[in-house]
Design a protein around this motif. Structure first.
Motif, PDB file in Angstrom:
ATOM      1  N   SER A  32      38.199  14.804  38.309  1.00 57.85           N
ATOM      2  CA  SER A  32      39.645  14.735  38.081  1.00 57.85           C
ATOM      3  C   SER A  32      40.386  14.339  39.354  1.00 57.85           C
ATOM      4  O   SER A  32      39.847  14.375  40.455  1.00 57.85           O
ATOM      5  N   ILE A  33      41.644  13.943  39.167  1.00 60.18           N
ATOM      6  CA  ILE A  33      42.585  13.790  40.281  1.00 60.18           C
ATOM      7  C   ILE A  33      43.694  14.802  40.037  1.00 60.18           C
ATOM      8  O   ILE A  33      44.429  14.698  39.050  1.00 60.18           O
ATOM      9  N   VAL A  34      43.810  15.778  40.916  1.00 60.97           N
ATOM     10  CA  VAL A  34      44.767  16.862  40.736  1.00 60.97           C
ATOM     11  C   VAL A  34      45.803  16.808  41.862  1.00 60.97           C
ATOM     12  O   VAL A  34      45.446  16.736  43.040  1.00 60.97           O
ATOM     13  N   GLY A  35      47.063  16.827  41.484  1.00 53.57           N
ATOM     14  CA  GLY A  35      48.146  16.883  42.464  1.00 53.57           C
ATOM     15  C   GLY A  35      48.530  18.325  42.730  1.00 53.57           C
ATOM     16  O   GLY A  35      48.706  19.110  41.800  1.00 53.57           O
ATOM     17  N   PHE A  36      48.638  18.665  44.000  1.00 54.85           N
ATOM     18  CA  PHE A  36      48.990  20.016  44.416  1.00 54.85           C
ATOM     19  C   PHE A  36      50.384  19.920  45.016  1.00 54.85           C
ATOM     20  O   PHE A  36      50.553  19.459  46.148  1.00 54.85           O
ATOM     21  N   HIS A 191      54.771  16.432  48.442  1.00 50.74           N
ATOM     22  CA  HIS A 191      56.065  16.799  47.879  1.00 50.74           C
ATOM     23  C   HIS A 191      56.800  15.554  47.408  1.00 50.74           C
ATOM     24  O   HIS A 191      57.989  15.598  47.094  1.00 50.74           O
ATOM     25  N   VAL A 192      56.063  14.418  47.330  1.00 51.40           N
ATOM     26  CA  VAL A 192      56.619  13.168  46.798  1.00 51.40           C
ATOM     27  C   VAL A 192      56.094  12.992  45.379  1.00 51.40           C
ATOM     28  O   VAL A 192      54.921  12.669  45.165  1.00 51.40           O
ATOM     29  N   MET A 193      56.963  13.212  44.401  1.00 51.82           N
ATOM     30  CA  MET A 193      56.540  13.277  43.010  1.00 51.82           C
ATOM     31  C   MET A 193      56.007  11.950  42.464  1.00 51.82           C
ATOM     32  O   MET A 193      55.146  11.925  41.593  1.00 51.82           O
ATOM     33  N   GLU A 194      56.510  10.837  42.996  1.00 55.72           N
ATOM     34  CA  GLU A 194      56.118   9.542  42.447  1.00 55.72           C
ATOM     35  C   GLU A 194      54.620   9.289  42.594  1.00 55.72           C
ATOM     36  O   GLU A 194      53.997   8.682  41.712  1.00 55.72           O
ATOM     37  N   HIS A 195      54.031   9.733  43.692  1.00 55.05           N
ATOM     38  CA  HIS A 195      52.589   9.540  43.873  1.00 55.05           C
ATOM     39  C   HIS A 195      51.814  10.323  42.811  1.00 55.05           C
ATOM     40  O   HIS A 195      50.842   9.826  42.238  1.00 55.05           O
ATOM     41  N   ALA A 196      52.245  11.535  42.561  1.00 49.56           N
ATOM     42  CA  ALA A 196      51.565  12.361  41.560  1.00 49.56           C
ATOM     43  C   ALA A 196      51.706  11.758  40.165  1.00 49.56           C
ATOM     44  O   ALA A 196      50.747  11.759  39.376  1.00 49.56           O
ATOM     45  N   GLU A 197      52.885  11.219  39.852  1.00 48.26           N
ATOM     46  CA  GLU A 197      53.096  10.602  38.544  1.00 48.26           C
ATOM     47  C   GLU A 197      52.126   9.450  38.311  1.00 48.26           C
ATOM     48  O   GLU A 197      51.618   9.270  37.206  1.00 48.26           O
ATOM     49  N   ARG A 198      51.879   8.664  39.353  1.00 51.48           N
ATOM     50  CA  ARG A 198      51.036   7.476  39.183  1.00 51.48           C
ATOM     51  C   ARG A 198      49.543   7.792  39.197  1.00 51.48           C
ATOM     52  O   ARG A 198      48.753   7.056  38.597  1.00 51.48           O
ATOM     53  N   LEU A 199      49.148   8.865  39.871  1.00 50.98           N
ATOM     54  CA  LEU A 199      47.731   9.061  40.145  1.00 50.98           C
ATOM     55  C   LEU A 199      47.057  10.194  39.382  1.00 50.98           C
ATOM     56  O   LEU A 199      45.854  10.127  39.126  1.00 50.98           O
ATOM     57  N   CYS A 200      47.805  11.226  39.008  1.00 49.05           N
ATOM     58  CA  CYS A 200      47.152  12.498  38.646  1.00 49.05           C
ATOM     59  C   CYS A 200      46.809  12.641  37.170  1.00 49.05           C
ATOM     60  O   CYS A 200      47.542  12.185  36.291  1.00 49.05           O
ATOM     61  N   ASP A 201      45.685  13.323  36.937  1.00 52.83           N
ATOM     62  CA  ASP A 201      45.339  13.775  35.589  1.00 52.83           C
ATOM     63  C   ASP A 201      46.102  15.054  35.270  1.00 52.83           C
ATOM     64  O   ASP A 201      46.529  15.272  34.144  1.00 52.83           O
ATOM     65  N   THR A 216      48.822  19.344  32.543  1.00 47.22           N
ATOM     66  CA  THR A 216      48.908  17.887  32.557  1.00 47.22           C
ATOM     67  C   THR A 216      50.348  17.439  32.785  1.00 47.22           C
ATOM     68  O   THR A 216      51.291  18.234  32.695  1.00 47.22           O
ATOM     69  N   LEU A 217      50.513  16.140  33.035  1.00 43.46           N
ATOM     70  CA  LEU A 217      51.865  15.602  33.210  1.00 43.46           C
ATOM     71  C   LEU A 217      52.678  15.765  31.931  1.00 43.46           C
ATOM     72  O   LEU A 217      53.861  16.110  31.979  1.00 43.46           O
ATOM     73  N   ASP A 218      52.043  15.509  30.778  1.00 42.92           N
ATOM     74  CA  ASP A 218      52.760  15.668  29.510  1.00 42.92           C
ATOM     75  C   ASP A 218      53.228  17.104  29.328  1.00 42.92           C
ATOM     76  O   ASP A 218      54.344  17.348  28.847  1.00 42.92           O
ATOM     77  N   ALA A 289      61.535  11.031  31.097  1.00 38.31           N
ATOM     78  CA  ALA A 289      61.037  12.227  31.785  1.00 38.31           C
ATOM     79  C   ALA A 289      60.583  11.852  33.190  1.00 38.31           C
ATOM     80  O   ALA A 289      59.867  10.875  33.382  1.00 38.31           O
ATOM     81  N   ARG A 290      60.982  12.645  34.182  1.00 38.65           N
ATOM     82  CA  ARG A 290      60.584  12.422  35.566  1.00 38.65           C
ATOM     83  C   ARG A 290      60.026  13.714  36.134  1.00 38.65           C
ATOM     84  O   ARG A 290      60.587  14.798  35.929  1.00 38.65           O
ATOM     85  N   LEU A 291      58.928  13.576  36.854  1.00 34.40           N
ATOM     86  CA  LEU A 291      58.290  14.754  37.435  1.00 34.40           C
ATOM     87  C   LEU A 291      59.199  15.420  38.456  1.00 34.40           C
ATOM     88  O   LEU A 291      59.170  16.642  38.626  1.00 34.40           O
ATOM     89  N   ARG A 292      60.021  14.629  39.120  1.00 37.36           N
ATOM     90  CA  ARG A 292      60.950  15.190  40.105  1.00 37.36           C
ATOM     91  C   ARG A 292      61.876  16.213  39.442  1.00 37.36           C
ATOM     92  O   ARG A 292      62.161  17.278  40.015  1.00 37.36           O
ATOM     93  N   ASP A 293      62.341  15.915  38.214  1.00 36.37           N
ATOM     94  CA  ASP A 293      63.238  16.837  37.519  1.00 36.37           C
ATOM     95  C   ASP A 293      62.513  18.130  37.149  1.00 36.37           C
ATOM     96  O   ASP A 293      63.076  19.223  37.244  1.00 36.37           O
ATOM     97  N   VAL A 294      61.256  17.995  36.698  1.00 30.24           N
ATOM     98  CA  VAL A 294      60.458  19.175  36.379  1.00 30.24           C
ATOM     99  C   VAL A 294      60.282  20.030  37.625  1.00 30.24           C
ATOM    100  O   VAL A 294      60.443  21.253  37.602  1.00 30.24           O
TER     101      VAL A 294
END
Length: 320
Positions: A32-36, A191-201, A216-218, A289-294
């Motif tokens: 997996s690719i996990v964003g922390f 702490h940059v959400m855009e990278h996580a949005e593009r890369l993470c499972d 998950t992102l969803d 939906a944006r991860l930054r808002d979450v």
């Protein structure tokens, strides 16, 4: 399939009276690719140091490839620390080769691998330049390459995009994708959400030492709730019109109303309800939906809860 590369079971770490990480449970599945994720001071780096055995938890258990972190299991890990540090008198090539040899590669293999990686990252002409002569961005790339030179099964990257310009950030994203395709499991903090949005499972979010989300992102977008933006004219009160139909207005900006969608209801249902209510609609757009808002929502909730607990504790002390 074998044990997960990393499992943290209810780990807590204190520094004196300060609790940096509190009761953290998380797992990084193989492949997996996990964003922390989390703001500065959330406990991410402390958690990663416990994962590697650099720090021991005061409570809980750390499992790296099914066992406590040890020299053998760490051979299968590549780690990029948040605090960058290289031997400034060594060349870029020698630096990468050195770290690869520490992980078990032969001298010849490590030099060949260093040359290959430096060329791939556009640093071939600087292979024999001392680290002290490299720019900050170049040094950062050398340290990243040092962490993955031995082709580890598990890559742990602590704020890997920090200090890189947009072009080199994209290059690093591409390299993370390549390492994943090779079969590596990857955990990276940011702490940059855009990278996580593009890369993470999947993602794990931290705030004030606590886990506030794991999924998950969803699932993360679902935690925020879906909404549509409906514009109306003539000062129409969309809130009053839609409330009887079960819709709620989260916020309003001029004549643009944010309508929250209840579970099982889609954007077209909200549009139909507004038309049926006689709303003079000027615009309609499902909210993206944006991860930054979450992230902002969950972190703010955690900080508010901490404040409530602190005030309650103060009150209890005064009563006592």
């Amino acid at each position: 399939m074998g044990p997960a590369p990393l499992e943290l079971d209810a780990v807590t770490k204190r520094f004196g009276s300060f609790t940096a990480v509190r009761d953290l449970t998380m797992s990084v599945p193989k492949g997996s690719i996990v964003g922390f994720l989390g703001p500065n001071g959330a406990g991410k780096s402390t958690s990663l140091r416990m994962a590697l055995g650099v720090l021991s938890p005061d409570k809980g258990k750390v499992s790296l490839f099914g066992a406590q972190p040890n020299i053998e299991s760490l051979r299968h890990v590549g780690f990029l620390p948040e605090e960058r540090g290289l031997y400034k008198k060594m060349t870029a090539r020698a630096t990468i080769s050195y770290f690869a040899r520490l992980k078990g590669m032969s001298a010849g293999e490590s030099r060949k691998r260093a040359d290959e990686l430096l060329e791939r990252m556009g640093l071939g002409d600087f292979a024999r330049s001392r680290v002290s002569k490299l720019s900050k961005g170049m040094s950062q790339k050398v340290q990243i390459l040092s962490s993955l030179a031995h082709q580890p099964d598990f890559l742990i990257l602590d704020e890997p995009f920090s200090g890189l310009d947009p072009v080199n950030q994209q290059g690093l994203e591409n390299m993370i994708i390549e390492e994943h395709k090779r079969g590596a499991t990857i955990l990276f903090s940011t702490h940059v959400m855009e990278h996580a949005e593009r890369l993470c499972d999947s993602i794990v979010m931290m705030a004030r030492g606590r886990k506030v989300f794991d999924g998950t992102l969803d699932e993360a977008f679902g935690a925020l709730g879906r909404a549509v933006l409906i514009g109306v004219s003539a000062g129409f009160d969309l809130d009053a019109a839609l409330k009887p139909k079960g819709f709620h207005i989260n916020e309003r900006s001029g004549d643009i109303w944010r309508v929250r969608l209840p579970a099982g209801v889609d954007a077209q249902d909200a549009l139909r309800a507004a038309i049926d209510a006689g709303a003079p609609i000027t615009s309609f757009r499902p909210e993206e939906a944006r991860l930054r808002d979450v992230f902002v929502s969950l972190v703010s909730e955690a900080e508010a809860e901490d404040l409530r607990q602190s005030l309650a504790a103060d009150t209890a002390r005064k009563v006592a």
